[in-house]
Design a protein around this motif. Sequence first.
Motif, PDB file in Angstrom:
ATOM      1  N   LYS A 385      57.041  49.304  63.671  1.00 28.70           N
ATOM      2  CA  LYS A 385      57.802  48.179  64.053  1.00 28.70           C
ATOM      3  C   LYS A 385      58.242  47.517  62.379  1.00 28.70           C
ATOM      4  O   LYS A 385      57.549  47.490  61.747  1.00 28.70           O
ATOM      5  CB  LYS A 385      57.186  46.807  64.833  1.00 28.70           C
ATOM      6  N   LEU A 386      59.525  47.150  62.837  1.00 23.73           N
ATOM      7  CA  LEU A 386      60.307  46.704  61.108  1.00 23.73           C
ATOM      8  C   LEU A 386      60.324  45.098  61.264  1.00 23.73           C
ATOM      9  O   LEU A 386      59.527  44.429  62.006  1.00 23.73           O
ATOM     10  CB  LEU A 386      61.504  46.262  61.690  1.00 23.73           C
ATOM     11  N   VAL A 387      59.259  44.950  59.449  1.00 26.55           N
ATOM     12  CA  VAL A 387      58.526  43.492  59.196  1.00 26.55           C
ATOM     13  C   VAL A 387      59.338  42.449  59.668  1.00 26.55           C
ATOM     14  O   VAL A 387      59.432  41.944  60.027  1.00 26.55           O
ATOM     15  CB  VAL A 387      57.856  43.531  57.570  1.00 26.55           C
ATOM     16  N   SER A 388      60.910  42.564  59.727  1.00 29.77           N
ATOM     17  CA  SER A 388      62.220  41.698  59.734  1.00 29.77           C
ATOM     18  C   SER A 388      61.811  41.111  61.381  1.00 29.77           C
ATOM     19  O   SER A 388      62.014  39.914  61.561  1.00 29.77           O
ATOM     20  CB  SER A 388      63.262  42.090  59.760  1.00 29.77           C
ATOM     21  N   ASP A 389      61.668  42.387  62.191  1.00 27.61           N
ATOM     22  CA  ASP A 389      61.494  42.556  64.010  1.00 27.61           C
ATOM     23  C   ASP A 389      60.266  41.306  64.027  1.00 27.61           C
ATOM     24  O   ASP A 389      60.809  40.254  65.152  1.00 27.61           O
ATOM     25  CB  ASP A 389      61.924  43.424  64.240  1.00 27.61           C
ATOM     26  N   PHE A 390      59.112  41.904  63.779  1.00 26.45           N
ATOM     27  CA  PHE A 390      57.775  41.477  63.554  1.00 26.45           C
ATOM     28  C   PHE A 390      58.040  39.557  63.223  1.00 26.45           C
ATOM     29  O   PHE A 390      57.849  38.765  63.900  1.00 26.45           O
ATOM     30  CB  PHE A 390      56.450  42.157  63.023  1.00 26.45           C
ATOM     31  N   LEU A 391      58.544  39.207  62.157  1.00 24.62           N
ATOM     32  CA  LEU A 391      58.154  38.563  61.875  1.00 24.62           C
ATOM     33  C   LEU A 391      59.680  36.859  62.919  1.00 24.62           C
ATOM     34  O   LEU A 391      59.361  35.794  63.077  1.00 24.62           O
ATOM     35  CB  LEU A 391      59.003  37.929  60.602  1.00 24.62           C
ATOM     36  N   THR A 392      60.627  37.661  63.463  1.00 27.72           N
ATOM     37  CA  THR A 392      61.350  36.838  64.292  1.00 27.72           C
ATOM     38  C   THR A 392      60.702  36.859  65.620  1.00 27.72           C
ATOM     39  O   THR A 392      60.483  35.509  66.036  1.00 27.72           O
ATOM     40  CB  THR A 392      62.685  37.899  64.517  1.00 27.72           C
ATOM     41  N   ASP A 393      60.214  37.863  65.732  1.00 28.34           N
ATOM     42  CA  ASP A 393      58.830  37.315  66.990  1.00 28.34           C
ATOM     43  C   ASP A 393      58.155  36.717  66.849  1.00 28.34           C
ATOM     44  O   ASP A 393      57.247  35.412  68.033  1.00 28.34           O
ATOM     45  CB  ASP A 393      58.356  38.896  67.422  1.00 28.34           C
ATOM     46  N   GLN A 394      57.932  35.987  65.713  1.00 22.52           N
ATOM     47  CA  GLN A 394      56.610  34.895  64.780  1.00 22.52           C
ATOM     48  C   GLN A 394      57.084  33.751  64.870  1.00 22.52           C
ATOM     49  O   GLN A 394      57.307  32.653  64.495  1.00 22.52           O
ATOM     50  CB  GLN A 394      56.374  35.520  63.491  1.00 22.52           C
TER      51      GLN A 394
END
Length: 443
Positions: A385-394
Amino acid sequence: MLNKVADFIAKHSLLSPAGLHLVAVSGGADSVALLLILKQLDYHIEAVHCNFHLRDEESDRDEIFVKKLCSEHNIPLHLIHFDTVEYASAHQVSIEMAARQLRYQYFEQLRQDIGAETICVAHHRDDAVETLLMNLMRGAGIHGLTGIHPKNGFVVRPLLGVSRRDIEDYLRERGQTYVIDSTNLQPNVLRNKIRLQLLPLFEDIYPGSTENIARSAYYLSEAERVYNAYFQGNQLPSSWEEGCPQGGVEKKNSVLTSPSPLCTLHETLSPLGFNRDQIEQILACLSGESGRVFTSLTHTLVIDRQSLIVEPIREPMKPLVIPEPGTYRLDETTKIHVEGSKIDTSISRDPHVATLDASKVRFPLTLRTVQEGDRFQPFGMNGQKLVSDFLTDQKRNILQKRSQLVLADASGTIVWLVGLRVAQPFCITESTTSVLKINYNKE
């Protein structure tokens, strides 16, 4: 005249009768009147004159006049000469700004040297009106529309309650001469244009307008006191009032429901370098889009969902290379400790501690901020997963995303999203025989 000045001094608590007071004297009508009035009112005074060497023979004429004046009235005089042009060139400022800086720097040093309580300067009511009009033309807010204040630190202005005409009448009645600065008679700068052209026109259109504008400035200064008390009385968003210089978060609704959202933003953000146009844009964005970023010279502000977030701008972090287990310092307050163990293979529940399968991690490790396009396989997921997407989910905001740290191994593969999640391929399993424990410690 004496009563007007004495009443103004008393009203604003400008001068103590027993103290020593330094009087700036140029030789012009205003400063000559100030010197003589304070002498008549029995204040303990000493004079100071600056020769800026900007008007050739006129500058020397002024110095000679001031020397004679002080000698006639038995007033101690301090003299100083400045190479103003050289100073302006060296400091890359205008001649006017250079003269101002040199003057007030010397005044303050002299005040301390002789133990004076104040520095008295000869600004009068018309000067205050000119300043108000200049600031009005420039689009100033309430702080710029109060003219000139009677007191600013150790600098006091005893003549602010009287007009230029009052001063000239006082000198004429005493038969007191003064010098005239020829540059003040040339309508080539904004203040001179206001003094020589605009104010006479105002008086012609509406007699007494100068005095009325000065009265308006006084009313505004009183309103400013209420305004300042409001914002200093815990009326600013609480999290910003204490935390904004270091970084803070505030709900958009808290700003929008304040009596004046624009004033709230201005008082909060202008000290951090955000200008008027930026503040108006920020206000416009509060009711709309999320994700807008605004930057001053020192701070970054982001509108994130229902919040405003502001943080100081920091130097970009340099990647930290970790060649082997040990303790490494990232900065003065942050260190990272890496150690191996074959005894303790338990999984840490501390978000700032990563426990990894040592056999799957290749040194050297690199601690760095997240980069565009970074991918990793979060613990518990099958794919990347893109780290940016993971951070958005967080629910991380833009500023948090920019500063997020990752730890990568020798191949460049991310093994740990620091403080959030380890990567699935490096997790401890039942077959793990040795553990690499990484502790990220921010004091």
